[in-house]
Design a protein around this motif. Structure first.
Motif, PDB file in Angstrom:
ATOM      1  N   GLY A  18      40.632  32.573  28.495  1.00  0.00           N
ATOM      2  CA  GLY A  18      41.969  32.939  28.080  1.00  0.00           C
ATOM      3  C   GLY A  18      41.961  34.366  27.594  1.00  0.00           C
ATOM      4  O   GLY A  18      41.346  35.243  28.193  1.00  0.00           O
ATOM      5  N   GLN A  19      42.605  34.629  26.494  1.00  0.00           N
ATOM      6  CA  GLN A  19      42.625  35.966  25.927  1.00  0.00           C
ATOM      7  C   GLN A  19      41.302  36.270  25.244  1.00  0.00           C
ATOM      8  O   GLN A  19      40.713  35.422  24.588  1.00  0.00           O
ATOM      9  CB  GLN A  19      43.765  36.093  24.920  1.00  0.00           C
ATOM     10  CG  GLN A  19      43.927  37.494  24.353  1.00  0.00           C
ATOM     11  CD  GLN A  19      45.099  37.589  23.404  1.00  0.00           C
ATOM     12  OE1 GLN A  19      45.642  36.573  23.008  1.00  0.00           O
ATOM     13  NE2 GLN A  19      45.482  38.807  23.045  1.00  0.00           N
ATOM     14  N   ALA A  20      40.822  37.520  25.430  1.00  0.00           N
ATOM     15  CA  ALA A  20      39.562  37.915  24.803  1.00  0.00           C
ATOM     16  C   ALA A  20      39.678  37.821  23.288  1.00  0.00           C
ATOM     17  O   ALA A  20      40.698  38.179  22.706  1.00  0.00           O
ATOM     18  CB  ALA A  20      39.203  39.332  25.214  1.00  0.00           C
ATOM     19  N   GLN A  21      38.620  37.339  22.659  1.00  0.00           N
ATOM     20  CA  GLN A  21      38.591  37.181  21.210  1.00  0.00           C
ATOM     21  C   GLN A  21      37.362  37.906  20.661  1.00  0.00           C
ATOM     22  O   GLN A  21      36.307  37.946  21.288  1.00  0.00           O
ATOM     23  CB  GLN A  21      38.521  35.703  20.829  1.00  0.00           C
ATOM     24  CG  GLN A  21      39.675  34.866  21.356  1.00  0.00           C
ATOM     25  CD  GLN A  21      40.950  35.075  20.540  1.00  0.00           C
ATOM     26  OE1 GLN A  21      40.958  34.909  19.329  1.00  0.00           O
ATOM     27  NE2 GLN A  21      42.027  35.430  21.213  1.00  0.00           N
ATOM     28  N   PHE A  22      37.502  38.465  19.469  1.00  0.00           N
ATOM     29  CA  PHE A  22      36.446  39.228  18.831  1.00  0.00           C
ATOM     30  C   PHE A  22      36.177  38.610  17.464  1.00  0.00           C
ATOM     31  O   PHE A  22      37.088  38.422  16.668  1.00  0.00           O
ATOM     32  CB  PHE A  22      36.866  40.693  18.695  1.00  0.00           C
ATOM     33  CG  PHE A  22      37.240  41.312  20.007  1.00  0.00           C
ATOM     34  CD1 PHE A  22      36.302  41.994  20.751  1.00  0.00           C
ATOM     35  CD2 PHE A  22      38.523  41.162  20.516  1.00  0.00           C
ATOM     36  CE1 PHE A  22      36.637  42.536  21.983  1.00  0.00           C
ATOM     37  CE2 PHE A  22      38.873  41.709  21.740  1.00  0.00           C
ATOM     38  CZ  PHE A  22      37.924  42.394  22.471  1.00  0.00           C
ATOM     39  N   ILE A  23      34.924  38.304  17.214  1.00  0.00           N
ATOM     40  CA  ILE A  23      34.561  37.591  15.995  1.00  0.00           C
ATOM     41  C   ILE A  23      33.843  38.529  15.034  1.00  0.00           C
ATOM     42  O   ILE A  23      32.888  39.216  15.397  1.00  0.00           O
ATOM     43  CB  ILE A  23      33.677  36.372  16.320  1.00  0.00           C
ATOM     44  CG1 ILE A  23      34.472  35.364  17.151  1.00  0.00           C
ATOM     45  CG2 ILE A  23      33.157  35.725  15.049  1.00  0.00           C
ATOM     46  CD1 ILE A  23      33.686  34.163  17.587  1.00  0.00           C
ATOM     47  N   VAL A  24      34.318  38.574  13.821  1.00  0.00           N
ATOM     48  CA  VAL A  24      33.680  39.354  12.754  1.00  0.00           C
ATOM     49  C   VAL A  24      33.079  38.370  11.767  1.00  0.00           C
ATOM     50  O   VAL A  24      33.774  37.513  11.218  1.00  0.00           O
ATOM     51  CB  VAL A  24      34.702  40.272  12.045  1.00  0.00           C
ATOM     52  CG1 VAL A  24      34.035  40.983  10.877  1.00  0.00           C
ATOM     53  CG2 VAL A  24      35.275  41.285  13.032  1.00  0.00           C
ATOM     54  N   GLN A  25      31.781  38.508  11.546  1.00  0.00           N
ATOM     55  CA  GLN A  25      31.074  37.570  10.678  1.00  0.00           C
ATOM     56  C   GLN A  25      30.482  38.292   9.473  1.00  0.00           C
ATOM     57  O   GLN A  25      29.836  39.333   9.604  1.00  0.00           O
ATOM     58  CB  GLN A  25      29.961  36.872  11.461  1.00  0.00           C
ATOM     59  CG  GLN A  25      29.213  35.832  10.635  1.00  0.00           C
ATOM     60  CD  GLN A  25      28.194  35.105  11.481  1.00  0.00           C
ATOM     61  OE1 GLN A  25      28.453  34.709  12.605  1.00  0.00           O
ATOM     62  NE2 GLN A  25      27.011  34.928  10.924  1.00  0.00           N
ATOM     63  N   ASN A  26      30.726  37.728   8.305  1.00  0.00           N
ATOM     64  CA  ASN A  26      30.162  38.240   7.058  1.00  0.00           C
ATOM     65  C   ASN A  26      29.543  37.054   6.342  1.00  0.00           C
ATOM     66  O   ASN A  26      30.236  36.254   5.721  1.00  0.00           O
ATOM     67  CB  ASN A  26      31.257  38.888   6.195  1.00  0.00           C
ATOM     68  CG  ASN A  26      30.686  39.538   4.949  1.00  0.00           C
ATOM     69  OD1 ASN A  26      29.831  38.975   4.272  1.00  0.00           O
ATOM     70  ND2 ASN A  26      31.173  40.728   4.634  1.00  0.00           N
ATOM     71  N   GLY A  27      28.206  36.922   6.463  1.00  0.00           N
ATOM     72  CA  GLY A  27      27.550  35.736   5.911  1.00  0.00           C
ATOM     73  C   GLY A  27      28.034  34.497   6.635  1.00  0.00           C
ATOM     74  O   GLY A  27      27.965  34.393   7.854  1.00  0.00           O
ATOM     75  N   THR A  28      28.586  33.546   5.905  1.00  0.00           N
ATOM     76  CA  THR A  28      29.119  32.326   6.506  1.00  0.00           C
ATOM     77  C   THR A  28      30.622  32.428   6.783  1.00  0.00           C
ATOM     78  O   THR A  28      31.217  31.499   7.311  1.00  0.00           O
ATOM     79  CB  THR A  28      28.862  31.125   5.576  1.00  0.00           C
ATOM     80  OG1 THR A  28      29.476  31.376   4.305  1.00  0.00           O
ATOM     81  CG2 THR A  28      27.364  30.903   5.396  1.00  0.00           C
ATOM     82  N   LYS A  29      31.227  33.544   6.451  1.00  0.00           N
ATOM     83  CA  LYS A  29      32.659  33.739   6.670  1.00  0.00           C
ATOM     84  C   LYS A  29      32.886  34.356   8.044  1.00  0.00           C
ATOM     85  O   LYS A  29      32.268  35.356   8.411  1.00  0.00           O
ATOM     86  CB  LYS A  29      33.248  34.649   5.590  1.00  0.00           C
ATOM     87  CG  LYS A  29      34.736  34.909   5.751  1.00  0.00           C
ATOM     88  CD  LYS A  29      35.237  35.882   4.689  1.00  0.00           C
ATOM     89  CE  LYS A  29      36.712  36.196   4.885  1.00  0.00           C
ATOM     90  NZ  LYS A  29      37.206  37.175   3.868  1.00  0.00           N
TER      91      LYS A  29
END
Length: 350
Positions: A18-29
């Motif tokens: 579908g639409q491209a998604q970008f994931i930002v991870q900070n520790g477990t968040k």
């Protein structure tokens, strides 16, 4: 730790249809964004940014924060399920980006680090490809300690602008190695078709560097470069130094011949092709520096393995360290209110 890494990548694969998604991870968040620019803007220093497959343009070409960038890789055969991760904008990472890292990304435009008054230091670049010259600093005066680490990359060329303490290992390099000081080059495959303007050399304006266990598939000369040490390298052509040179070394093998050094080369050796096999040619020989005898080019590295990218006990790999998605099949429509999803992923030891 493995769960934290694998879930974002599996999620990226699922939604890439579908639409491209970008994931930002900070520790477990974890935060998910629909736009790479929004993801970069909302990330804070030290975050990990997971990029899906596809080509992406970045609006603000100057990045001023420490981030860890993770893509799916650039080899077409290994990214059929996800597509290559490509960044198409020419980028500048300022000195505020100290300690950033990059893995599994194809940079199709320029990639530059540092600003005139602030060096970018402790940068790591792994299993990436840079189409244009990679430039490690903006200023050209002094010899600052950059501690830049490049591993298992494909580079068109690399310019240190006289920075020091850089390490480039197990990488394929197809244009000049420029302006390095007290830096180390180990187990690379260097295939530069040097210009007559620079003495048909592969290395220019570099001093006090060490070249160990590299395979110079075309030119191997050192232009306006002094006090470099070369050990256990393989040269397609004659040795790049003589008794009157300030450069020196030992245990190199030379005069192997450009056509003989690698297993399979399609087209020009100084042009990177994914179809090429850069393993050393098992039947090739060259002249030993020690006694001018004819010897095999295999097992000649200082660690007992082969010179070039496929030496060491942990040789060159084409895919990122993070869990790699081999196949992904998603049904075009639901059956019994269920959507069939089949994703195969494998973790790596390194």
């Amino acid at each position: 730790m493995k769960k934290i890494i694998i879930l974002p990548l599996l999620f990226l694969t699922f939604i890439s249809w579908g639409q491209a998604q970008f994931i930002v991870q900070n520790g477990t968040k974890t935060e998910v964004y629909n736009n790479i620019n929004t993801a970069i803007e909302n990330a804070v220093a030290g975050d990990t940014l997971y990029l899906p497959g596809g080509g992406f343009s970045i609006t603000d070409a100057t990045i001023e924060k420490t981030l860890h960038w993770v893509g799916h890789g650039h080899y077409p055969t290994e990214t059929e399920a996800t597509m290559q991760t490509r960044i198409t904008t020419g980028l500048v990472f300022t000195g505020d980006c100290d300690n950033s890292s990059f893995e599994g990304i194809l940079f199709t435009s320029s990639l530059n680090f540092g600003s005139s008054d602030d060096e970018a230091i402790n940068i790591k670049l792994k299993r990436c490809r840079v189409i244009n010259t990679l430039t490690l600093r903006s200023a050209t005066t002094g010899n600052p300690d950059l501690n830049f680490q490049i591993s298992e990359c494909v580079l068109q060329g690399v310019n240190g602008n006289y920075g020091s303490n850089c390490t480039i290992e197990k990488s394929l390099i197809f244009s000049y190695i420029d302006k390095f000081y007290q830096s180390n080059f180990d187990h690379n495959s260097i295939n530069v078709n040097g210009s007559s303007s620079y003495g048909y050399s592969a290395v220019r304006y570099s001093d006090y560097c060490t070249f160990t266990n590299n395979a110079f598939g075309v030119k191997g000369g050192l232009y306006t470069s002094t006090s470099n040490n070369l050990y256990n390298n393989i040269f397609a052509e004659p040795l790049p130094y003589n008794t009157s040179s300030t450069n020196g070394g030992s245990d190199n093998i030379y005069s192997v011949g450009t056509a003989n050094i690698y297993t399979t080369i399609i087209g020009n050796i100084y042009t990177f092709e994914y179809e090429n096999d850069y393993h050393l040619n098992t039947s090739s020989t060259g002249t030993a520096e020690s006694d001018a005898s004819t010897v095999s080019i295999l097992s000649s590295a200082s660690d007992g393995t082969n010179a070039g990218i496929y030496g060491t006990t942990t040789p060159y790999k084409v895919i990122p360290y993070y869990p790699h998605i081999n196949t992904a099949t998603i049904a075009s429509e639901a059956a019994n209110d269920k959507l069939g999803v089949n994703i195969n992923a494998a973790a790596q030891s390194r």
